[in-house]
Design a protein around this motif. Structure first.
Motif, mmCIF file in Angstrom:
data_model
loop_
_atom_site.group_PDB
_atom_site.id
_atom_site.type_symbol
_atom_site.label_atom_id
_atom_site.label_comp_id
_atom_site.label_asym_id
_atom_site.label_seq_id
_atom_site.Cartn_x
_atom_site.Cartn_y
_atom_site.Cartn_z
ATOM 1 N N ASN A 1 66.235 43.922 61.337
ATOM 2 C CA ASN A 1 67.300 43.679 62.315
ATOM 3 C C ASN A 1 66.766 43.730 63.742
ATOM 4 O O ASN A 1 67.109 42.900 64.587
ATOM 5 N N LEU A 2 65.914 44.727 64.021
ATOM 6 C CA LEU A 2 65.330 44.826 65.364
ATOM 7 C C LEU A 2 64.439 43.632 65.671
ATOM 8 O O LEU A 2 64.316 43.215 66.828
ATOM 9 N N ALA A 3 63.825 43.068 64.621
ATOM 10 C CA ALA A 3 62.963 41.907 64.814
ATOM 11 C C ALA A 3 63.749 40.599 64.858
ATOM 12 O O ALA A 3 63.154 39.522 64.956
ATOM 13 N N TRP B 1 59.335 49.025 65.328
ATOM 14 C CA TRP B 1 59.507 48.338 64.060
ATOM 15 C C TRP B 1 58.180 47.986 63.411
ATOM 16 O O TRP B 1 58.078 47.871 62.183
ATOM 17 N N LEU B 2 57.111 47.867 64.199
ATOM 18 C CA LEU B 2 55.790 47.709 63.599
ATOM 19 C C LEU B 2 55.376 48.979 62.854
ATOM 20 O O LEU B 2 54.719 48.909 61.808
ATOM 21 N N SER B 3 55.765 50.145 63.379
ATOM 22 C CA SER B 3 55.453 51.397 62.678
ATOM 23 C C SER B 3 56.204 51.481 61.353
ATOM 24 O O SER B 3 55.684 52.028 60.378
ATOM 25 N N VAL B 4 57.422 50.915 61.316
ATOM 26 C CA VAL B 4 58.176 50.874 60.057
ATOM 27 C C VAL B 4 57.464 49.979 59.053
ATOM 28 O O VAL B 4 57.284 50.346 57.884
ATOM 29 N N PHE B 5 57.033 48.788 59.498
ATOM 30 C CA PHE B 5 56.337 47.877 58.597
ATOM 31 C C PHE B 5 55.038 48.492 58.078
ATOM 32 O O PHE B 5 54.684 48.338 56.901
ATOM 33 N N PHE B 6 54.325 49.183 58.960
ATOM 34 C CA PHE B 6 53.070 49.820 58.532
ATOM 35 C C PHE B 6 53.351 50.924 57.513
ATOM 36 O O PHE B 6 52.649 51.034 56.501
ATOM 37 N N ARG B 7 54.371 51.720 57.765
ATOM 38 C CA ARG B 7 54.733 52.800 56.842
ATOM 39 C C ARG B 7 55.094 52.247 55.471
ATOM 40 O O ARG B 7 54.581 52.705 54.447
ATOM 41 N N VAL B 8 55.980 51.237 55.440
ATOM 42 C CA VAL B 8 56.384 50.631 54.170
ATOM 43 C C VAL B 8 55.190 49.947 53.510
ATOM 44 O O VAL B 8 55.008 50.019 52.284
ATOM 45 N N GLY B 9 54.344 49.296 54.319
ATOM 46 C CA GLY B 9 53.165 48.642 53.761
ATOM 47 C C GLY B 9 52.220 49.612 53.082
ATOM 48 O O GLY B 9 51.658 49.309 52.015
ATOM 49 N N ALA C 1 72.336 49.288 57.470
ATOM 50 C CA ALA C 1 70.901 49.475 57.682
ATOM 51 C C ALA C 1 70.689 50.545 58.748
ATOM 52 O O ALA C 1 71.236 50.465 59.842
ATOM 53 N N ASP C 2 69.895 51.552 58.409
ATOM 54 C CA ASP C 2 69.746 52.694 59.312
ATOM 55 C C ASP C 2 68.275 52.973 59.571
ATOM 56 O O ASP C 2 67.380 52.338 59.004
ATOM 57 N N LEU C 3 68.030 53.985 60.388
ATOM 58 C CA LEU C 3 66.701 54.300 60.906
ATOM 59 C C LEU C 3 65.652 54.399 59.799
ATOM 60 O O LEU C 3 65.874 55.009 58.756
ATOM 61 N N GLY C 4 64.500 53.807 60.069
ATOM 62 C CA GLY C 4 63.363 53.922 59.193
ATOM 63 C C GLY C 4 63.291 52.891 58.092
ATOM 64 O O GLY C 4 62.218 52.680 57.511
ATOM 65 N N SER C 5 64.408 52.255 57.773
ATOM 66 C CA SER C 5 64.418 51.331 56.642
ATOM 67 C C SER C 5 63.802 49.996 57.020
ATOM 68 O O SER C 5 63.768 49.599 58.195
ATOM 69 N N LEU C 6 63.349 49.287 56.009
ATOM 70 C CA LEU C 6 62.818 47.946 56.211
ATOM 71 C C LEU C 6 63.884 47.028 56.796
ATOM 72 O O LEU C 6 63.604 46.195 57.663
ATOM 73 N N TRP C 7 65.132 47.210 56.353
ATOM 74 C CA TRP C 7 66.231 46.358 56.812
ATOM 75 C C TRP C 7 66.541 46.608 58.294
ATOM 76 O O TRP C 7 66.851 45.667 59.034
#
Length: 487
Positions: free
Chosen positions: A277-279, A387-395, A267-273
């Motif tokens: 992991n950070l969460a 990680w919230l920015s990742v969730f928002f992006r994927v959302g 799992a690497d930068l930007g991914s949901l996974w």
């Protein structure tokens, strides 16, 4: 001055004269698109100055793999990608890197072992500048391809996109998106060999254009357009083999490095996974989970493309499959925004959707560099912002997918089909009927389903009684049969 002219018209000089040309230069899309692209790219170039002067590449938002990999992939020492140094990219991207190195030599730069720090830095600056010029040309090709499609004004969504301003020089992704758009343009013009050539070159630059063969296959299955599909698929395979085979024969291990690098990646930068992991949520056997999610999602998209009452447009299928790939992939780099941008503009050309997409990607762009610099370190509460920015992006990507799926099932809400068109950039799929096997399976007639906004067909008039005396026919017209429907 005509006194009957509206106030604004009088202010600007009166009504248009009888010899004026409404279709003149300033009323066309292409000068505005290229002008906006130029301004956008110049701002991007200005943003690179801090990194060229040695300032923080993260806090100044000017990080670029292009600059870094000059030092770390053997280019500064004159090593040829694949042949003398492993690179984590497909063959054509490696060739593009080598092309930039050759231009550095032509401009007086040096690329060889034993150089001092000043000589290496000078060559690195040249490499960045040369690559930037090449990337700008590729963005120009991308915009040109969309100007040649059915809705040329939508090309402004690409030219004005913050994605170019932010991610345009992170990597060499301009190469693959230009080739992919040329493939879609060629398919729309029914130039199936050229569509395959451009697609094969795109796959040789980055792997994701391979996904476009999926919607092409499903829509060919739905319409029976097998000949066109196999011509394009054959040209794709032949082109990809022609580019890759020489490198594989010269260095099998070097050629395989790209594949092993991505298979073994976690799992690497930007991914949901990565964000999970950070969460604090770890996913065991991530590769299997990712593969399973991709297979299930792809089957769902295939079912939509195959069984939706109104045949989906090719661009809708292309956007859905690439968006799915990015959502479930183990890495979602900031420059991948460029992969989705042209497909979004084709699938759902709405400025509101474009704006939401741009906001989500720009917020993530700001967050990723702050995260890498430690400003959003996981050790402090502010770390959650990454990680919230990742969730928002994927959302937002999932929301856009839902909007495209809604357009498929409610074609009257599809911006492209509002005027009664079917799939103007879909090539042989445009106005194509469903294949007989699908008509029989779904109990639908031979014609494509009407748009939801179309008026209902009138009820047939009752048959007139048969006259007792036969009426004379004229020129045998009463015995002529109607023309069979076009297949």
């Amino acid at each position: 001055m005509n006194p009957d002219a509206p106030a604004l018209s009088r202010l600007l000089g009166g009504r248009m004269g009888e010899h004026a040309r409404p279709g003149g230069l300033w009323f066309r899309a292409w000068p505005w698109a290229f002008l906006i692209l130029l301004v956008n790219f110049l701002v991007l170039m200005a943003r690179q100055v801090p990194c060229e002067t040695g300032q923080s590449k993260y806090l100044n938002l000017c990080y670029s793999d292009i600059r870094v990999l000059w030092y770390w992939r053997g280019l500064r020492d004159g090593e040829i990608p694949f042949l003398q140094h492993d690179v984590e990219y497909p063959v054509l991207t490696g060739a593009f890197m080598e092309l930039g190195r050759r231009f550095v030599l032509l401009l007086g730069g040096k690329s060889q072992p034993g150089l001092n720090g000043a000589e290496v830095a000078t060559s690195a600056h040249l490499f960045m500048g040369v690559t930037a010029v090449l990337v700008f040309v590729l963005f120009g090709v991308l915009v040109w391809a969309h100007l040649k499609m059915h809705r040329p004004w939508d090309a402004l969504m690409i030219a004005a996109s913050p994605a170019i301003l932010t991610a345009g020089l992170i990597n060499w992704d301009a190469l693959v998106i230009a080739l992919t758009s040329l493939a879609l343009l060629a398919w729309g013009r029914r130039q199936h060999v050229w569509a395959g050539i451009w697609l094969g070159l795109g796959i040789a630059a980055k792997l994701y254009p391979l996904l476009l063969l999926g919607p092409l296959f499903i829509l060919a299955l739905r319409t029976g357009k097998w000949r066109e599909f196999f011509i394009t698929a054959g040209a794709t395979v032949a082109t990809w083999v022609a580019v890759n085979l020489p490198v594989y024969l010269a260095t099998p291990d070097g050629w395989l490095y790209f594949w092993t690098f991505n298979v073994d990646r976690g799992a690497d930068l930007g991914s949901l996974w990565y964000a999970l992991n950070l969460a604090g949520i770890n996913i065991p056997e991530l590769s299997r989970v990712e593969s399973l999610a991709m297979v299930i999602g792809a089957l769902a998209i295939a079912a939509i493309l195959l069984f939706a009452p109104q045949r989906p447009r090719l661009a809708q299928g292309a956007f859905l499959i690439v968006a799915l790939f990015l959502v479930v992939n183990k890495v979602y780099s900031p420059q991948y925004v460029l992969w989705l941008l042209p497909l979004l503009v084709l699938a759902r050309p709405r400025w509101f959707d474009w704006a939401m997409f741009s906001i989500a990607e720009t917020l993530y762009y700001l967050a990723i560099w702050a995260h890498l610099d430690g400003v959003l370190s996981q050790d402090v509460p502010a770390g959650r912002l990454y990680w919230l920015s990742v969730f928002f992006r994927v959302g937002v990507v999932l929301w856009l997918m839902s909007r495209v799926i809604t357009d498929i099932y409610r074609p009257a809400e599809d911006p492209v089909r509002l005027t009664g068109l079917d799939d103007p950039d879909g090539g042989v799929f445009d106005n194509a009927f469903d294949a007989p096997w699908l008509q029989k399976l779904t109990q639908r007639g031979p014609r494509p389903a009407r748009l939801a906004s179309s008026p209902p067909e009138p009820e047939p008039a009752p048959a007139e009684p048969v006259p007792t005396q036969p009426e004379p026919t004229t020129l045998g017209l009463a015995e002529s049969s109607p023309e069979p429907p076009r297949q």
